[in-house]
Design a protein around this motif. Structure first.
Motif, PDB file in Angstrom:
ATOM      1  N   GLY A  18      -5.419   4.319 -10.863  1.00 12.59           N
ATOM      2  CA  GLY A  18      -5.938   5.678 -10.759  1.00 12.59           C
ATOM      3  C   GLY A  18      -6.017   6.378 -12.099  1.00 12.59           C
ATOM      4  O   GLY A  18      -5.812   7.585 -12.196  1.00 12.59           O
ATOM      5  N   LEU A  19      -6.320   5.622 -13.163  1.00 14.42           N
ATOM      6  CA  LEU A  19      -6.402   6.181 -14.509  1.00 14.42           C
ATOM      7  C   LEU A  19      -7.744   5.781 -15.124  1.00 14.42           C
ATOM      8  O   LEU A  19      -8.584   5.191 -14.460  1.00 14.42           O
ATOM      9  CB  LEU A  19      -5.258   5.634 -15.379  1.00 14.42           C
ATOM     10  CG  LEU A  19      -3.832   5.906 -14.901  1.00 14.42           C
ATOM     11  CD1 LEU A  19      -2.826   5.086 -15.691  1.00 14.42           C
ATOM     12  CD2 LEU A  19      -3.506   7.391 -15.010  1.00 14.42           C
ATOM     13  N   GLU A  55       4.410   5.795 -16.373  1.00 13.24           N
ATOM     14  CA  GLU A  55       5.147   5.191 -15.262  1.00 13.24           C
ATOM     15  C   GLU A  55       4.268   4.201 -14.497  1.00 13.24           C
ATOM     16  O   GLU A  55       4.727   3.134 -14.077  1.00 13.24           O
ATOM     17  CB  GLU A  55       5.639   6.288 -14.314  1.00 13.24           C
ATOM     18  CG  GLU A  55       6.788   7.114 -14.886  1.00 13.24           C
ATOM     19  CD  GLU A  55       7.055   8.375 -14.086  1.00 13.24           C
ATOM     20  OE1 GLU A  55       8.080   9.037 -14.339  1.00 13.24           O
ATOM     21  OE2 GLU A  55       6.230   8.731 -13.213  1.00 13.24           O
ATOM     22  N   ALA A  84      10.213   5.402 -13.254  1.00 18.11           N
ATOM     23  CA  ALA A  84      10.865   6.424 -12.407  1.00 18.11           C
ATOM     24  C   ALA A  84      12.035   5.888 -11.617  1.00 18.11           C
ATOM     25  O   ALA A  84      12.082   5.929 -10.428  1.00 18.11           O
ATOM     26  CB  ALA A  84       9.857   7.081 -11.482  1.00 18.11           C
ATOM     27  N   ALA A 125       0.831  -1.205   0.000  1.00 17.18           N
ATOM     28  CA  ALA A 125       0.000   0.000   0.000  1.00 17.18           C
ATOM     29  C   ALA A 125       0.864   1.253   0.000  1.00 17.18           C
ATOM     30  O   ALA A 125       0.560   2.242  -0.686  1.00 17.18           O
ATOM     31  CB  ALA A 125      -0.932  -0.005   1.215  1.00 17.18           C
ATOM     32  N   GLU A 126       1.956   1.232   0.722  1.00 16.12           N
ATOM     33  CA  GLU A 126       2.851   2.390   0.772  1.00 16.12           C
ATOM     34  C   GLU A 126       3.455   2.665  -0.606  1.00 16.12           C
ATOM     35  O   GLU A 126       3.502   3.812  -1.063  1.00 16.12           O
ATOM     36  CB  GLU A 126       3.957   2.142   1.799  1.00 16.12           C
ATOM     37  CG  GLU A 126       3.461   2.189   3.238  1.00 16.12           C
ATOM     38  CD  GLU A 126       4.478   1.644   4.238  1.00 16.12           C
ATOM     39  OE1 GLU A 126       4.260   1.799   5.433  1.00 16.12           O
ATOM     40  OE2 GLU A 126       5.495   1.047   3.803  1.00 16.12           O
ATOM     41  N   ASP A 127       3.895   1.615  -1.259  1.00 17.26           N
ATOM     42  CA  ASP A 127       4.455   1.784  -2.601  1.00 17.26           C
ATOM     43  C   ASP A 127       3.379   2.289  -3.566  1.00 17.26           C
ATOM     44  O   ASP A 127       3.649   3.105  -4.456  1.00 17.26           O
ATOM     45  CB  ASP A 127       5.025   0.459  -3.112  1.00 17.26           C
ATOM     46  CG  ASP A 127       6.267   0.047  -2.342  1.00 17.26           C
ATOM     47  OD1 ASP A 127       6.894   0.922  -1.719  1.00 17.26           O
ATOM     48  OD2 ASP A 127       6.604  -1.146  -2.360  1.00 17.26           O
ATOM     49  N   MET A 159       0.824   4.124  -2.848  1.00 21.93           N
ATOM     50  CA  MET A 159       0.549   5.547  -2.597  1.00 21.93           C
ATOM     51  C   MET A 159       1.490   6.423  -3.416  1.00 21.93           C
ATOM     52  O   MET A 159       1.071   7.431  -3.991  1.00 21.93           O
ATOM     53  CB  MET A 159       0.709   5.867  -1.107  1.00 21.93           C
ATOM     54  CG  MET A 159      -0.442   5.388  -0.240  1.00 21.93           C
ATOM     55  SD  MET A 159      -0.439   6.132   1.411  1.00 21.93           S
ATOM     56  CE  MET A 159       0.997   5.378   2.143  1.00 21.93           C
ATOM     57  N   LEU A 160       2.747   6.025  -3.461  1.00 16.27           N
ATOM     58  CA  LEU A 160       3.711   6.788  -4.254  1.00 16.27           C
ATOM     59  C   LEU A 160       3.318   6.774  -5.722  1.00 16.27           C
ATOM     60  O   LEU A 160       3.341   7.802  -6.405  1.00 16.27           O
ATOM     61  CB  LEU A 160       5.118   6.199  -4.073  1.00 16.27           C
ATOM     62  CG  LEU A 160       6.233   6.811  -4.909  1.00 16.27           C
ATOM     63  CD1 LEU A 160       6.414   8.285  -4.587  1.00 16.27           C
ATOM     64  CD2 LEU A 160       7.545   6.066  -4.695  1.00 16.27           C
ATOM     65  N   LEU A 177       0.285   6.306  -7.016  1.00 17.15           N
ATOM     66  CA  LEU A 177      -0.956   7.041  -7.252  1.00 17.15           C
ATOM     67  C   LEU A 177      -0.786   8.544  -7.067  1.00 17.15           C
ATOM     68  O   LEU A 177      -1.423   9.342  -7.747  1.00 17.15           O
ATOM     69  CB  LEU A 177      -2.050   6.537  -6.305  1.00 17.15           C
ATOM     70  CG  LEU A 177      -2.521   5.103  -6.534  1.00 17.15           C
ATOM     71  CD1 LEU A 177      -3.433   4.651  -5.395  1.00 17.15           C
ATOM     72  CD2 LEU A 177      -3.251   4.986  -7.867  1.00 17.15           C
ATOM     73  N   GLY A 178       0.094   8.904  -6.164  1.00 22.26           N
ATOM     74  CA  GLY A 178       0.232  10.333  -5.877  1.00 22.26           C
ATOM     75  C   GLY A 178       1.162  11.051  -6.817  1.00 22.26           C
ATOM     76  O   GLY A 178       0.966  12.232  -7.099  1.00 22.26           O
ATOM     77  N   ARG A 179       2.167  10.341  -7.343  1.00 21.19           N
ATOM     78  CA  ARG A 179       3.250  11.067  -8.005  1.00 21.19           C
ATOM     79  C   ARG A 179       3.695  10.557  -9.357  1.00 21.19           C
ATOM     80  O   ARG A 179       4.496  11.210 -10.019  1.00 21.19           O
ATOM     81  CB  ARG A 179       4.456  11.129  -7.069  1.00 21.19           C
ATOM     82  CG  ARG A 179       4.259  12.086  -5.890  1.00 21.19           C
ATOM     83  CD  ARG A 179       4.058  13.488  -6.399  1.00 21.19           C
ATOM     84  NE  ARG A 179       3.789  14.490  -5.366  1.00 21.19           N
ATOM     85  CZ  ARG A 179       2.923  15.495  -5.567  1.00 21.19           C
ATOM     86  NH1 ARG A 179       2.251  15.580  -6.670  1.00 21.19           N
ATOM     87  NH2 ARG A 179       2.729  16.398  -4.622  1.00 21.19           N
ATOM     88  N   LYS A 180       3.237   9.396  -9.800  1.00 15.79           N
ATOM     89  CA  LYS A 180       3.757   8.895 -11.072  1.00 15.79           C
ATOM     90  C   LYS A 180       2.854   9.276 -12.243  1.00 15.79           C
ATOM     91  O   LYS A 180       1.648   9.440 -12.086  1.00 15.79           O
ATOM     92  CB  LYS A 180       3.925   7.370 -11.008  1.00 15.79           C
ATOM     93  CG  LYS A 180       5.043   6.949 -10.046  1.00 15.79           C
ATOM     94  CD  LYS A 180       5.388   5.479 -10.174  1.00 15.79           C
ATOM     95  CE  LYS A 180       6.466   5.104  -9.147  1.00 15.79           C
ATOM     96  NZ  LYS A 180       6.780   3.655  -9.184  1.00 15.79           N
TER      97      LYS A 180
END
Lengths: 222, 222
Positions: A180-181, A147, A222, A133-135, A137-138, A140-143
């Motif tokens: 998230g797309l 990516e 990334a 889940a932590e990975d 989040m990265l 979904l939030g930033r890539k």
DNA sequence: CGACGGGTTGATTGTCCTCAAAGCCTGTGG
DNA sequence: CCACAGGCTTTGAGGACAATCAACCCGTCG
């Protein structure tokens, strides 16, 4: 009882496989879910813990207007529905025809209370879900879209044990809701990767993907 | 040793507070970090587990080009750095001048091996982190900018025990990196909420926010 | 066959990002 | 005391990336 440690392939038992015998309360049965059927719903009481024997499962949350976020795909060997909690935090559905083994959650917890090794394995598994889940989040939030799709392919390549070719059980919409797309954006990203020469499509339905240039895909991630 | 169950306010000890006496290995000390300093780095060996005594901490991951995703804010009373793992999966930094208590991770694990209650609390905490991450995936994957900021305000309102007014310790960029947005978008969303009459700014630096209409904000949160 | 689900591709839109400027507050040094 | 620099925030203008809307293709299945 199935092996508590989440190993794959499924026929490789976790370190607890051998403990089955002397934990009489570990009664496990097998169950079949047809493609598209719900296994449990968000906020329902968490009665069972599941392991995928064959097929694939999606776990998701919904917003009130129907927007969906898939938190994880559960593939052969994966254990899911383990919430350490009275209720499920996701809805789980069979993506394709799926067989699962299941064990009563309360049995698992009862055994865990007296067997530190099992208790420890519950922690290991929860921790492993947390890391994922932590990975994510990265991601979904930033890539970027490209990516995310690259990361998805690498994850599936790692987790699906297919030889050379990744045989995705899920449709483009599922991938999109995981990343998230939208499904169109996923499709375009895959087309772009194909144009780059990073992958090839094999099956008639475009779900079998051969990763030609893993390095290139990894660089995009990334 | 600090209370294992993550309670707030900090002076309310968790159910394990009283166990301190007969676990000699639970030596805890206190430490001060100046605003902006690193407490630990991603992939560093996880030597300690921390609890915020005063101040606030951000945990984040970086992509190679500097894009940052903050996974969590740790406020007074929160325990962080508990990875159940040999290395940290985030970088942790003090957002403002911060005091933390810390305990050696190996001590914690040693005690957990013989004390089922402590082991269980490790699971509870990991599970609580997992739930937060799951909810945050939904936010990052599927919510609009306005919904994210509304959700953030409600989370901080719940977690910061201020009377009526939310006194944010973090800057707009931190909020943005937590919500998967840019600082400008966060600022615009807050301005919009202000224009809606949902909140008011109090302090000179716009970090003290009075939530005038919590219902309206909650409705925005999908 | 025709309907349907799944996938791709194109055109257009919109939300959020980027770049830029200005205001405010704090702290510092002359 | 005032000048000024720097950090933080807001706001505006323009642009980009992904979403939306739409058309079409292909395979499957009733």
């Amino acid at each position: 009882m199935f092996a508590l440690v989440n190993t794959r392939p499924a026929h490789a038992p976790g370190i607890l496989g051998r403990l089955t015998a002397h934990h009489a309360s570990f009664i496990s049965s097998e169950f079949h879910y047809r493609k598209g059927t719900e296994i449990y719903g968000e906020n329902e009481p968490a009665e069972y813990v599941y392991q995928v024997v064959s097929g694939a499962v999606r776990s998701y949350k919904l917003l009130s207007d129907g927007r969906r976020q898939i938190g994880a795909f559960h593939l052969v060997g994966d254990i899911f529905g383990l919430e350490n909690d009275e209720t499920h935090r996701f809805t789980a559905e069979a993506i394709v025809d799926t067989n699962v083994r299941l064990t009563k959650r309360v049995c698992l917890e009862r055994v865990a209370r007296v067997d530190p090794a099992i208790a420890h394995n519950l922690l290991i598994m929860t921790n492993s879900n947390l890391r994922h889940a932590e990975d994510h989040m990265l991601l979904l939030g930033r890539k970027t879209a490209l990516e995310r799709v690259a990361a998805f392919l690498l994850e599936m390549d790692r987790r699906l044990t297919g030889v050379d070719v990744v045989a995705l059980p899920m449709c483009r919409r599922d991938i999109a809701d995981y990343l998230g797309l939208t499904l169109e954006t996923v499709s375009r990203a895959l087309s772009k990767l194909h144009a780059f020469g990073a992958l090839n499509f094999l099956g008639s339905n475009q779900r079998e993907i051969m990763l030609v240039d893993r390095d290139q895909i990894a660089r995009l991630n990334a």
